[in-house]
Design a protein around this motif. Structure first.
Motif, PDB file in Angstrom:
ATOM      1  N   MET A  93       0.852  -1.189   0.000  1.00 44.15           N
ATOM      2  CA  MET A  93       0.000   0.000   0.000  1.00 44.15           C
ATOM      3  C   MET A  93       0.886   1.236   0.000  1.00 44.15           C
ATOM      4  O   MET A  93       1.862   1.308   0.743  1.00 44.15           O
ATOM      5  N   THR A  94       0.547   2.209  -0.841  1.00 43.33           N
ATOM      6  CA  THR A  94       1.314   3.453  -0.896  1.00 43.33           C
ATOM      7  C   THR A  94       0.539   4.645  -0.368  1.00 43.33           C
ATOM      8  O   THR A  94       1.128   5.626   0.077  1.00 43.33           O
ATOM      9  N   LYS A  95      -0.800   4.548  -0.401  1.00 44.68           N
ATOM     10  CA  LYS A  95      -1.616   5.676   0.063  1.00 44.68           C
ATOM     11  C   LYS A  95      -3.015   5.194   0.396  1.00 44.68           C
ATOM     12  O   LYS A  95      -3.639   4.486  -0.395  1.00 44.68           O
ATOM     13  N   ASN A 102      -4.244   3.112  -2.709  1.00 37.24           N
ATOM     14  CA  ASN A 102      -3.362   2.917  -3.854  1.00 37.24           C
ATOM     15  C   ASN A 102      -2.260   1.947  -3.445  1.00 37.24           C
ATOM     16  O   ASN A 102      -1.818   1.951  -2.289  1.00 37.24           O
ATOM     17  N   TYR A 103      -1.818   1.135  -4.409  1.00 35.20           N
ATOM     18  CA  TYR A 103      -0.804   0.114  -4.157  1.00 35.20           C
ATOM     19  C   TYR A 103       0.291   0.190  -5.209  1.00 35.20           C
ATOM     20  O   TYR A 103       0.082   0.696  -6.308  1.00 35.20           O
ATOM     21  N   GLY A 119       1.917   1.092 -10.435  1.00 39.91           N
ATOM     22  CA  GLY A 119       1.010   1.593  -9.410  1.00 39.91           C
ATOM     23  C   GLY A 119      -0.421   1.349  -9.819  1.00 39.91           C
ATOM     24  O   GLY A 119      -0.736   1.258 -11.010  1.00 39.91           O
ATOM     25  N   GLY A 120      -1.296   1.235  -8.826  1.00 36.87           N
ATOM     26  CA  GLY A 120      -2.703   1.028  -9.123  1.00 36.87           C
ATOM     27  C   GLY A 120      -3.531   0.841  -7.876  1.00 36.87           C
ATOM     28  O   GLY A 120      -3.146   1.281  -6.790  1.00 36.87           O
ATOM     29  N   PHE A 121      -4.654   0.162  -8.045  1.00 39.94           N
ATOM     30  CA  PHE A 121      -5.574  -0.049  -6.923  1.00 39.94           C
ATOM     31  C   PHE A 121      -6.232  -1.415  -7.063  1.00 39.94           C
ATOM     32  O   PHE A 121      -6.178  -2.035  -8.122  1.00 39.94           O
TER      33      PHE A 121
END
Length: 103
Positions: free
Chosen positions: A13-15, A59-60, A74-76
């Motif tokens: 997870m980034t955000k 976001n991942y 990056g994505g979800f």
């Protein structure tokens, strides 16, 4: 076998998008079962990780090892569900692939 299929990837997870959502610092190992290039989706088996650990509101970053380097995108998480193969998540790519050399 298609591109990336069978590879073990790292999902991080980034955000967190929700204000009161739980940010997950863990890096999850998943296995690619299918990559649909035209839809920009990667179908992943989560292994021992429960589906609820993956937020639909975050976001991942997905890291895929390939030929001595890492490919990232990056994505979800678009979907998460059970099927005959196990626990599946559908990763929707937002930011295309970029490459990093593995040391």
């Amino acid at each position: 076998m298609g591109q990336f299929e069978g590879n073990t990837v790292k999902l991080r997870m980034t955000k967190m998008i929700l204000d009161r959502g739980r940010y997950d610092e863990a890096v999850h190992a998943c296995k690619v079962i299918m990559y649909k290039k035209e839809e920009e989706r990667i179908y992943l088996l989560t292994g021992k990780t429960e589906l609820t650990e993956f937020s639909l509101d975050a976001n991942y970053e997905c890291t895929i090892p390939e030929s001595g380097r890492e490919i990232r995108c990056g994505g979800f998480i678009r979907e998460r569900y059970w099927n005959k193969l196990g626990k599946v998540i559908v990763f929707q790519i937002k930011n295309g692939f970029y490459k990093n050399t593995v040391n």
